[in-house]
Design an enzyme around this catalytic site. Sequence first.
Site, mmCIF file in Angstrom:
data_model
loop_
_atom_site.group_PDB
_atom_site.id
_atom_site.type_symbol
_atom_site.label_atom_id
_atom_site.label_comp_id
_atom_site.label_asym_id
_atom_site.label_seq_id
_atom_site.Cartn_x
_atom_site.Cartn_y
_atom_site.Cartn_z
ATOM 1 N N MET A 71 24.343 8.955 2.360
ATOM 2 C CA MET A 71 24.094 10.088 2.965
ATOM 3 C C MET A 71 24.446 10.547 4.564
ATOM 4 O O MET A 71 25.136 11.036 5.173
ATOM 5 C CB MET A 71 22.433 10.842 2.513
ATOM 6 C CG MET A 71 22.299 12.188 3.059
ATOM 7 S SD MET A 71 23.811 13.444 2.573
ATOM 8 C CE MET A 71 22.889 13.951 1.179
ATOM 9 N N GLU A 109 0.897 -1.149 0.195
ATOM 10 C CA GLU A 109 0.113 -0.069 -0.026
ATOM 11 C C GLU A 109 0.678 1.257 0.047
ATOM 12 O O GLU A 109 0.513 2.375 -0.550
ATOM 13 C CB GLU A 109 -1.152 0.010 1.096
ATOM 14 C CG GLU A 109 -2.120 -1.048 1.180
ATOM 15 C CD GLU A 109 -1.762 -2.121 1.497
ATOM 16 O OE1 GLU A 109 -0.651 -2.535 2.009
ATOM 17 O OE2 GLU A 109 -2.647 -3.298 1.682
ATOM 18 N N LYS A 169 -17.709 -0.911 5.904
ATOM 19 C CA LYS A 169 -18.103 -1.778 5.102
ATOM 20 C C LYS A 169 -19.490 -2.018 4.837
ATOM 21 O O LYS A 169 -20.006 -1.821 3.740
ATOM 22 C CB LYS A 169 -17.647 -3.096 5.591
ATOM 23 C CG LYS A 169 -17.879 -4.313 4.505
ATOM 24 C CD LYS A 169 -17.224 -5.658 5.046
ATOM 25 C CE LYS A 169 -17.390 -6.778 4.244
ATOM 26 N NZ LYS A 169 -16.674 -7.967 4.436
ATOM 27 N N PHE A 191 -11.769 -6.860 14.094
ATOM 28 C CA PHE A 191 -10.512 -7.577 13.118
ATOM 29 C C PHE A 191 -10.401 -6.435 12.163
ATOM 30 O O PHE A 191 -11.234 -5.784 11.405
ATOM 31 C CB PHE A 191 -11.295 -8.620 12.454
ATOM 32 C CG PHE A 191 -10.426 -9.415 11.529
ATOM 33 C CD1 PHE A 191 -8.979 -9.895 12.072
ATOM 34 C CD2 PHE A 191 -10.401 -9.395 10.050
ATOM 35 C CE1 PHE A 191 -7.975 -10.033 10.997
ATOM 36 C CE2 PHE A 191 -9.710 -9.757 9.373
ATOM 37 C CZ PHE A 191 -8.453 -10.419 9.687
ATOM 38 N N GLN A 192 -9.027 -6.175 12.058
ATOM 39 C CA GLN A 192 -8.554 -5.221 11.127
ATOM 40 C C GLN A 192 -9.066 -3.827 11.444
ATOM 41 O O GLN A 192 -9.395 -3.082 10.162
ATOM 42 C CB GLN A 192 -8.616 -5.804 9.727
ATOM 43 C CG GLN A 192 -7.975 -7.039 9.409
ATOM 44 C CD GLN A 192 -7.383 -7.228 7.874
ATOM 45 O OE1 GLN A 192 -8.499 -7.090 7.100
ATOM 46 N NE2 GLN A 192 -6.371 -7.816 7.711
HETATM 47 C C1 LIG Z 1 18.704 14.952 1.921
HETATM 48 C C2 LIG Z 1 17.473 15.905 1.699
HETATM 49 C C3 LIG Z 1 18.583 17.261 1.379
HETATM 50 C C4 LIG Z 1 17.798 18.414 0.906
HETATM 51 N N1 LIG Z 1 18.613 19.394 0.645
HETATM 52 C C5 LIG Z 1 18.039 20.487 0.127
HETATM 53 C C6 LIG Z 1 18.529 21.854 -0.329
HETATM 54 O O1 LIG Z 1 19.990 21.716 -0.370
HETATM 55 N N2 LIG Z 1 18.055 22.618 -1.056
HETATM 56 C C7 LIG Z 1 16.806 22.581 -1.105
HETATM 57 O O2 LIG Z 1 16.181 23.550 -1.673
HETATM 58 N N3 LIG Z 1 15.813 21.672 -0.582
HETATM 59 C C8 LIG Z 1 16.511 20.577 0.028
HETATM 60 N N4 LIG Z 1 15.835 19.596 0.329
HETATM 61 C C9 LIG Z 1 14.214 19.520 0.475
HETATM 62 C C10 LIG Z 1 13.680 20.582 1.543
HETATM 63 O O3 LIG Z 1 13.672 19.531 2.776
HETATM 64 C C11 LIG Z 1 12.268 20.920 1.171
HETATM 65 O O4 LIG Z 1 11.557 19.831 0.816
HETATM 66 C C12 LIG Z 1 12.416 22.129 0.178
HETATM 67 O O5 LIG Z 1 13.463 22.757 0.166
HETATM 68 C C13 LIG Z 1 10.992 22.801 0.143
HETATM 69 O O6 LIG Z 1 10.614 23.480 -1.001
HETATM 70 P P1 LIG Z 1 9.851 24.454 -1.141
HETATM 71 O O7 LIG Z 1 10.290 25.673 -0.349
HETATM 72 O O8 LIG Z 1 9.646 24.784 -2.634
HETATM 73 O O9 LIG Z 1 8.570 24.144 -0.639
HETATM 74 P P2 LIG Z 1 7.327 23.273 -1.154
HETATM 75 O O10 LIG Z 1 7.183 22.133 -0.022
HETATM 76 O O11 LIG Z 1 7.287 22.876 -2.672
HETATM 77 O O12 LIG Z 1 5.975 23.863 -0.657
HETATM 78 C C14 LIG Z 1 5.521 24.754 -1.651
HETATM 79 C C15 LIG Z 1 5.181 26.171 -1.022
HETATM 80 O O13 LIG Z 1 4.325 27.015 -2.012
HETATM 81 C C16 LIG Z 1 3.055 27.376 -1.624
HETATM 82 N N5 LIG Z 1 2.093 26.740 -2.916
HETATM 83 C C17 LIG Z 1 1.574 25.689 -3.350
HETATM 84 N N6 LIG Z 1 0.757 26.077 -4.270
HETATM 85 C C18 LIG Z 1 0.774 27.414 -4.604
HETATM 86 C C19 LIG Z 1 0.138 28.247 -5.458
HETATM 87 N N7 LIG Z 1 -0.459 27.722 -6.347
HETATM 88 N N8 LIG Z 1 0.510 29.408 -5.437
HETATM 89 C C20 LIG Z 1 1.335 30.132 -4.406
HETATM 90 N N9 LIG Z 1 1.933 29.261 -3.492
HETATM 91 C C21 LIG Z 1 1.528 27.959 -3.688
HETATM 92 C C22 LIG Z 1 2.687 26.156 -0.329
HETATM 93 O O14 LIG Z 1 1.822 26.976 0.339
HETATM 94 C C23 LIG Z 1 4.063 25.979 0.204
HETATM 95 O O15 LIG Z 1 4.347 27.009 1.165
HETATM 96 C C24 LIG Z 1 16.430 18.161 0.909
HETATM 97 C C25 LIG Z 1 15.742 17.138 1.078
HETATM 98 C C26 LIG Z 1 16.362 15.909 1.388
HETATM 99 C C27 LIG Z 1 15.668 14.751 1.681
HETATM 100 C C1 LIG Z 2 12.483 5.815 5.282
HETATM 101 C C2 LIG Z 2 13.707 6.674 5.620
HETATM 102 N N1 LIG Z 2 14.646 5.870 6.699
HETATM 103 C C3 LIG Z 2 15.615 6.442 6.916
HETATM 104 C C4 LIG Z 2 16.213 7.746 6.290
HETATM 105 C C5 LIG Z 2 17.422 8.494 6.623
HETATM 106 N N2 LIG Z 2 18.193 8.251 5.597
HETATM 107 C C6 LIG Z 2 18.368 9.286 4.823
HETATM 108 S S1 LIG Z 2 19.412 9.141 3.533
HETATM 109 C C7 LIG Z 2 19.892 7.656 3.878
HETATM 110 C C8 LIG Z 2 20.542 6.784 3.183
HETATM 111 C C9 LIG Z 2 20.065 6.444 1.973
HETATM 112 O O1 LIG Z 2 20.809 5.223 1.223
HETATM 113 P P1 LIG Z 2 20.824 4.757 -0.231
HETATM 114 O O2 LIG Z 2 19.596 4.733 -0.573
HETATM 115 O O3 LIG Z 2 21.999 3.706 -0.639
HETATM 116 O O4 LIG Z 2 21.263 6.241 -1.115
HETATM 117 P P2 LIG Z 2 22.808 7.250 -0.965
HETATM 118 O O5 LIG Z 2 22.798 8.043 -0.074
HETATM 119 O O6 LIG Z 2 23.799 5.970 -0.564
HETATM 120 O O7 LIG Z 2 22.709 7.506 -2.189
HETATM 121 C C10 LIG Z 2 18.976 7.250 5.049
HETATM 122 C C11 LIG Z 2 19.196 6.141 5.585
HETATM 123 C C12 LIG Z 2 15.284 8.101 5.393
HETATM 124 N N3 LIG Z 2 15.371 9.343 4.798
HETATM 125 N N4 LIG Z 2 13.927 7.402 5.088
#
Ligand SMILES: Cc1cc2nc3c(=O)[nH]c(=O)nc-3n(C[C@H](O)[C@H](O)[C@H](O)COP(=O)(O)OP(=O)(O)OC[C@H]3O[C@@H](n4cnc5c(N)ncnc54)[C@H](O)[C@@H]3O)c2cc1C
Ligand SMILES: Cc1ncc(C[n+]2csc(CCOP(=O)(O)OP(=O)(O)O)c2C)c(N)n1
Lengths: 158, 564
Positions: free
Chosen positions: B478, B50, B162, B112-113
């Site tokens: 990472m 799911e 259901k 159940f469930q």
């Molecule tokens: C390992 C990892 C590393 C990351 N490193 C970075 C990084 O270096 N740099 C980075 O940027 N991000 C990074 N991120 C992502 C970060 O965590 C956020 O998800 C991201 O920065 C959010 O993007 P955003 O501000 O565009 O918001 P979004 O989450 O895309 O939000 C959209 C915004 O727009 C608004 N909005 C929606 N629709 C409309 C509309 N029609 N008109 C006006 N407003 C609207 C919403 O209300 C909201 O405030 C990383 C994520 C991970 C998992």
């Molecule tokens: C469901 C979940 N569990 C744990 C994490 C924490 N986490 C962030 S990056 C990462 C490593 C991911 O490993 P891999 O998919 O091999 O990517 P790589 O960084 O090696 O490219 C982990 C464990 C996460 N983001 N999501």
Amino acid sequence: MRHTISVLVENEFGVLSRVSGLFSGRGFNIESLCVAETMDPQVSRMTIVTSGNDQIVEQILKQLNKLIPVLKVIDFTGVDTVDRELVLVKVNAEGDGKQEVLRLVDIFRARIVDVAPRCYTIEMTGGEGKVTAFLQMLRPMGIREVVRTGKIAISRGM
Amino acid sequence: MQMTGAEIFVKALADLEVDVVFGYPGGATIHIYDALFRNVKVRHMLCRHEQGAVHMADGYARASGRTGVCLVTSGPGATNTVTGLATAYMDSIPVVVFTGQVPTLLIGNDAFQEADIVGISRPCTKHNYLVKETKDLARIMKEAFYIASTGRPGPVLVDMPKDVLAASARYDLPKEVSLRGYRPTYEGHQRQVESAVRLLLSGERPVVYAGGGVILSNASGELAELSHALSLPVTTTLMGMGAFPGSDPLSLGMLGMHGTYAANMAISNSDVILAVGARFDDRVTGKISEFAPHAKIIHIDIDPTSIQKNVRVDIPIVGDVKDVLRKMIKLVKGKKEATAYQGKTAAWRGQIVSWAKTHPLTYKPSKGKIKPQYVVEQIHKLTKGKAIVATEVGQNQMWAAQFYSYEQPRTFLSSGGLGTMGYGLPAAIGAQVAMPGRLVVDIAGDGSIQMNIQELATAVQYRIPVKVVILNNGSLGMVRQWQELFFEGKYSQTCLPHIPDFVKLAEAYGAKGFRAEKTEQVPEVLRKGFAADGPVLIDVITDPGEMVYPMVPAGAGLTEMLLV
Ligand SMILES: Cc1cc2nc3c(=O)[nH]c(=O)nc-3n(C[C@H](O)[C@H](O)[C@H](O)COP(=O)(O)OP(=O)(O)OC[C@H]3O[C@@H](n4cnc5c(N)ncnc54)[C@H](O)[C@@H]3O)c2cc1C
Ligand SMILES: Cc1ncc(C[n+]2csc(CCOP(=O)(O)OP(=O)(O)O)c2C)c(N)n1
Ligand SMILES: [Mg+2]
């Protein structure tokens, strides 16, 4: 700073948990919360007392507005309001203390609503300051139990 | 006409123009599956988990802009959707998840469930419903789709007992939705827009900070128009990749923790920031007190809660990006102020160009081990930048953002807010279902891919030709990177031993598998893999020591970047 917020919501199942969940999920604080139907049975009013800095309170108001069943949010800060709280107090009433309790009930315009051999149950309504003062004055008699409704508020005038 | 709840459900889906449902059956939804049997209007795709079903609906939505739909049973079926819901919620993706529930009379009895999925999902949905009477089902479905797809989009869950599905009622799908507590603001306040333009033109060092909201608003055209009218440099968030063409000379690439040197320097030295549909996430701002210390900020967002949340802004505009940008364009395009402004800001653009020149995104090529960045570059070259790229989470995700240039919106699908490992493969499948003619690639990690690898079976069953490229570094890269940099290289639980033979695994599922172990094999293996029919998994053995740079350490200011 403390804020009293009045929230009109659809009177539907689950709405209280949406509101309280919003507070707990975001680490906002609820000091008191009162809910009851309004004149329109499909709408309920919640009066919430919360506290936080301006930025937090701004978020609280916006987040409340964002909930789908929330119809209106009013922050009573800076608004001229009448606010009241109802408190029920069970207090020791023995010997000389009896007279003192009766005197306080009279001064605070409270009412005795239940009498038992060694204690009275008192009903009192008032603003926050009055309720606190009343409880303070009763304390030396020995308060057995206090139940407060939390604050409700309504704006003055129109 | 009287119909059962299950029949109402299926008819309403068709009337709401849902063409595909990603789902998994069970006891509580068995009536619906009966009604779906041989239904020609609504296609049901059987997933293998799911969570995969919700990510598919999510990928479908991100790639197409249409609401994704998912159907699961009660209890474990419902709880398995929670990560998918939270993923969609954090990234504002329109998805409707329908869950079966135990019969009304048993709710609360530990039946159940039974799981209180309405309670469980409340904090990770935009809204949710428990349907109490069959006659309400069609209306609630209409509302659910409306709420999911309007304003700031997000997931909505509808829980259906259901007995409600078995009982009969009249089919009554309302034409309009009227919710007095829900009226999103689309139109930006004209006077506020005028002040914004005045502030923008008063500055000398402007930057546009564009986010996922630009894509959600389908406003990339407007963004490009405004930026070109005033020569505004544009940086995008991870969620905003593709909102502005990566190859545009005004593009600075991504900002934030792993953003480009030029983008982070530009934000930090700017005097006006135009934030468009972005939410000042902590991965973007770094240390808040040091964020853009000299800048006045204009913030356009449809959700008032995004404004003044993390950062104080000077001119807030609540409204749809598209509407507000159009109003701004009208005020500046072709005006002589615009020309003067371009002159006044030329030196600043020169400064940005020199930052980009001195510190481009780069890596040290090596003869021996395959550099993951090189693999992403090769994918870009081979697909001519035209693929839809889904990512997993971790280093693979960051390299996919940095080394592939996204030219179009809805071509970069990544779990930004929640960072859900296992997102990429099902999201790629959902995107491919929405966009059958496109090439869809999942840039994956060896860890993440194992979190929803079972969906390869779905891809094989329905002949969905997604291409998975695993950047196989033998580690949870990472996390390992953080341990390397901040925990003295103690690689606690981040080495992944017993990685399966992905080629054999692909074959076991009935997909095709390829492998590259040397740098010189990469282009050819990618070419062969992408040319092969059906779902393909390409295992690329990459340098396990490679790190993602630039990097702003957590809690540091944006200019404190660790560089290659
Ligand atoms: C390992 C990892 C590393 C990351 N490193 C970075 C990084 O270096 N740099 C980075 O940027 N991000 C990074 N991120 C992502 C970060 O965590 C956020 O998800 C991201 O920065 C959010 O993007 P955003 O501000 O565009 O918001 P979004 O989450 O895309 O939000 C959209 C915004 O727009 C608004 N909005 C929606 N629709 C409309 C509309 N029609 N008109 C006006 N407003 C609207 C919403 O209300 C909201 O405030 C990383 C994520 C991970 C998992
Ligand atoms: C469901 C979940 N569990 C744990 C994490 C924490 N986490 C962030 S990056 C990462 C490593 C991911 O490993 P891999 O998919 O091999 O990517 P790589 O960084 O090696 O490219 C982990 C464990 C996460 N983001 N999501
Ligand atoms: Mg890895």
